[in-house]
Design a protein around this motif. Structure first.
Motif, short mmCIF file in Angstrom:
data_model
loop_
_atom_site.label_atom_id
_atom_site.label_comp_id
_atom_site.label_asym_id
_atom_site.label_seq_id
_atom_site.Cartn_x
_atom_site.Cartn_y
_atom_site.Cartn_z
N ALA A 1 -8.30 11.95 0.35
CA ALA A 1 -8.89 13.24 0.72
C ALA A 1 -7.58 13.85 1.69
O ALA A 1 -7.71 14.45 2.60
CB ALA A 1 -9.95 13.20 1.64
N GLY A 2 -6.40 13.76 0.99
CA GLY A 2 -5.16 14.45 1.63
C GLY A 2 -4.44 13.51 2.66
O GLY A 2 -3.45 13.99 3.32
N LEU A 3 -5.02 12.29 2.87
CA LEU A 3 -4.24 11.51 3.95
C LEU A 3 -3.64 9.95 2.88
O LEU A 3 -4.34 9.52 2.13
CB LEU A 3 -5.21 10.87 4.89
N PRO A 4 -2.25 9.44 3.51
CA PRO A 4 -2.02 8.41 2.51
C PRO A 4 -2.87 6.93 3.00
O PRO A 4 -3.32 6.93 4.06
CB PRO A 4 -0.63 8.04 3.10
N ASP A 5 -3.08 6.35 1.91
CA ASP A 5 -4.00 5.21 2.11
C ASP A 5 -3.36 4.11 1.82
O ASP A 5 -2.06 3.77 2.14
CB ASP A 5 -5.08 5.57 0.95
N THR A 6 -3.83 3.00 1.01
CA THR A 6 -2.97 1.80 0.61
C THR A 6 -1.69 2.08 -0.09
O THR A 6 -1.51 2.99 -1.21
CB THR A 6 -3.81 0.86 -0.21
N LEU A 7 -0.47 1.35 0.30
CA LEU A 7 0.75 1.36 -0.38
C LEU A 7 0.54 0.82 -1.94
O LEU A 7 -0.04 -0.27 -2.24
CB LEU A 7 1.79 0.67 0.39
N GLN A 8 1.07 1.78 -2.72
CA GLN A 8 0.97 1.11 -4.30
C GLN A 8 2.36 0.90 -4.69
O GLN A 8 2.39 -0.35 -5.45
CB GLN A 8 0.47 2.48 -5.03
N THR A 9 3.46 1.60 -4.59
CA THR A 9 4.75 1.01 -5.07
C THR A 9 5.65 1.69 -3.89
O THR A 9 5.32 2.67 -3.26
CB THR A 9 5.03 1.85 -6.35
#
Length: 685
Positions: A360-368
């Protein structure tokens, strides 16, 4: 094609913007290819936007003045989400500016990754523009689209003491404040510019805000030496609404992309761009000998970009630096003259790109997490032989080396990719002949353009290790000069561009972009412009200008899996575009500009099954000076209230092509000017 309607509108209006009656294009000095000579001596297709041209349109946008030029197309998917294309180069630009080299005050501004953050510039920061259409890699590095030279030449700049304050308000929550202050004394001139702009936008999820400040200083160190410094900071944020399907576009063009399947809506994802850019550049011009001059440019820049989208949350930090050095000389050879130039340019970047989940517009878990190291280097040399009887022969060549290294740090052991583009030669040859009032030229130029970092590592975060550089030869013939007893000016260009391994954009179901090589294309076109002072009375003047573009662009050989697109028209390019209008100004300070644009239908996919409708746009601006210091102005754009898409998402999955532009909108403003000495420079040179 609505050709009859187009021609009637062109005959009635005949102008794409403002034309100052006193300006004689034959005397305009251009800087392209280190020639620094009159426009008639330039063997290239060049479009000019002078300081006077900006004043025919809203001060809130740079699009209309640039779109008045033939062969140039600027789009805005949402407020401040710019695209700039020359001769079809929008195929590679889902957003931003790619495949076009940009120089600010003779300093490289395009980053080593191939991207140009043109949206950081308020209109007032740009000054004069020269837009060179077609490959110019022989002098400006890799690229098949073109080159933009922005700013005012430091050698011509003289600022007095002045203060200009301007406020503009308008439809859809537009508020804009512009401040310009200049000082000049004893060979040292300074200019400080500031702008704040904000708007709610036409569609849902399209609000924008930009604050930008620029300081420029020009020091005349001695008679033959000039030092120019430019520092720029821009803080920009704008919401991104996403593309719509045709059904959604017809139902409500103002809506943002709704939720679909596993993907949230653009509003729920709080899709947006947050972009901060700092740029500092230095340009030193020195003339050690009578027929020898040198130019040294050095710059450093840092861009920080955050992009929450419906699929992820991307954070990029992009520090980079570079330098350009060139020398220009002149050697008399009997009754002829040989002019030469040589030099080189180097750029390097140290980027980090992290992609997270979007909560919802906030960074979550790192993907790459990727470390990206782009590097550009090229050397060039040019010789221009000024022969007798108005003949000019020019030959130039550059050697280009481009490298991008990507390390995926979020995987252990790290995945590494290094581009394998070999060094490329980019020659350019031209022959020019000046007649009494006309100039004709022929040219052949090779274009070479490796993928940008945004194409090798697109928004789907998949490293594209199969993408190859595009290249091809462009052949061109041009004619320009004075007509109708020397009062009118026209330009006419014919070109044929055979492009191989053309890079084309695609979009997946989430809206993420990725790129393919699309085989060979054949691009044929005609570009024409004409301007003339219709009436020149003592109390008032009436001028006009018109431009026309014909683009016949096709795939020659393009087979993708089991689909054969050979012979299809290239998507994203209108076959015909007409710009026309009128400009009236009076001796007492009143001015009226009426502008018109027609755009042909545009194919939206490689299969040529979906097409955007043609559209007609009409705009007007009226201004008047009150006393010595105050000017009031008001205007309107899209007076027909046309529903049209400006910045289509080409080859989008599920047909989400459409990004609706502003409907009918109005603006008005005040400008207060106080100066002890009028601004001079290269505006009317």
């Amino acid at each position: 094609m609505h050709l009859k309607k187009v021609l009637m509108a062109g005959i009635i209006l005949l102008n794409a913007g403002i034309v100052v009656a006193q300006e004689v294009l034959d005397s305009v000095t251009v800087q392209a290819f280190s020639i620094r000579a009159g426009l008639r001596e330039l063997p290239a297709a060049v479009g000019l936007v002078r300081l006077s041209d900006w004043r025919g349109y809203s001060p809130a946008t740079i699009l209309p003045a640039i779109n008045a030029l033939p062969g140039v197309r600027m789009e805005e998917r949402s407020p401040a989400s710019y695209r700039l294309a020359m001769r079809g180069s929008a195929l590679r630009s889902p957003f931003g500016v790619r495949n076009i080299r940009f120089y600010l005050d003779d300093v490289p501004f395009t980053d080593p990754g191939g991207n140009t953050y043109l949206n950081c510039f308020p209109l007032s920061f740009l000054g004069n523009l020269e837009l060179l259409r077609g490959p110019a890699g022989s002098h400006y590095g890799a690229g098949t689209g073109g080159v933009v030279l922005a700013g005012n030449n430091a050698k011509d700049t003289v600022w007095g003491n002045s203060l200009n304050l301007q406020y503009t308000t308008g439809s859809y929550g537009l508020h804009q404040v512009d401040v310009a202050a200049t000082t000049g004394k004893n060979g040292w001139s300074n200019q400080l510019l500031f702008q704040h702009q904000q708007s709610d936008g036409y569609r849902n999820q399209t609000a924008m805000r930009r604050d930008a400040i620029s300081w420029q200083s020009v020091v005349q160190q001695r008679e033959k030496s000039t030092l120019a410094i430019r520092m720029l900071y821009s803080d920009l944020q704008y919401e991104t609404p996403g593309g719509l399907t045709l059904a959604q576009y017809r139902e409500d063009p103002k809506q943002a992309r709704p939720a679909a399947g596993i993907f949230p809506s653009a509003e729920a994802a709080k899709a947006a761009i947050y972009q901060r850019l700092f740029f500092a550049g230095l340009h030193q011009h020195w003339e050690p000998l009578k027929n020898l001059s040198t130019d040294l440019s050095v710059y450093g820049a840092f861009a920080a970009v955050e992009n929450p989208s419906i699929r992820n949350y991307e954070k990029r930090s992009e520090p980079h630096a570079g330098a350009r050095l060139s020398a220009t000389g002149e050697i008399p050879l009997g009754n002829t003259t040989l002019k030469w130039s040589a030099g080189g340019e180097y750029q390097s970047g140290w980027y980090n790109v992290n992609v997270y989940g979007n909560n919802a517009g906030l960074p979550d878990t790192l993907q790459t997490s990727d470390a990206v190291r782009p590097r550009n280097a090229f050397l060039f040399t040019q010789a221009t032989w000024q022969l007798r009887d108005g003949w000019q022969l020019m030959g130039e060549v550059s050697w280009n080396n481009n490298l991008v290294a990507i390390t995926r740090q979020s995987i252990v052991p790290n995945i590494k990719f290094t581009s394998n583009y070999r060094g490329e030669w980019a020659p350019r040859f031209s022959l020019l002949k000046k007649w009494r009032g006309l100039t004709t030229y022929l040219l052949a130029a090779k274009g070479f353009s490796p993928p940008s970092t945004g194409e090798l590592l697109p928004s789907n975060s998949i490293i594209n290790n199969n993408l190859q550089a595009e290249w091809g030869w462009n052949y061109e013939a041009g004619l320009r000069g004075n007509v109708i007893r020397g009062k009118g000016w026209f330009e006419l260009n014919f070109f044929y561009f055979a492009l191989h391994d053309a890079i084309v954009q695609r979009r997946d179901a989430s809206g993420a972009d990725y790129f393919d090589n699309a085989g060979d294309t054949r691009q044929k076109g005609i570009e024409a412009s004409f301007r003339y002072p219709l009436l020149m009375k003592r109390q008032w003047r009436l001028n006009y200008r018109m431009s026309y573009t014909l683009s016949d662009f096709h795939y020659k050989d393009f087979i993708q899996v089991d689909h054969d697109y050979s012979g299809n028209e290239l998507p994203g390019v209108a076959k015909q575009v007409v710009n026309a209008g009128l400009f009236v100004n009076t001796l007492y300070g009143q001015a009226l500009a009426v502008t018109y644009q027609y755009c042909d239908p545009i194919w939206l996919n490689d299969a040529n099954t979906d097409k955007a409708a043609p559209f007609h746009l009409l705009g007007a601006r009226l201004s008047s000076t009150i006393g010595k210091y105050l000017e009031v102005f008001a205007g309107a754009d899209n007076l027909f209230n046309t529903t049209y898409s400006l910045g289509n998402d080409i080859n989008a999955a599920a047909g989400r092509y459409y990004n609706a532009a502003y409907g009918r909108n109005y603006y008005a403003g005040l400008r207060f000017s106080l100066s002890s000495r009028r601004y001079q420079g290269s505006e009317e040179k």
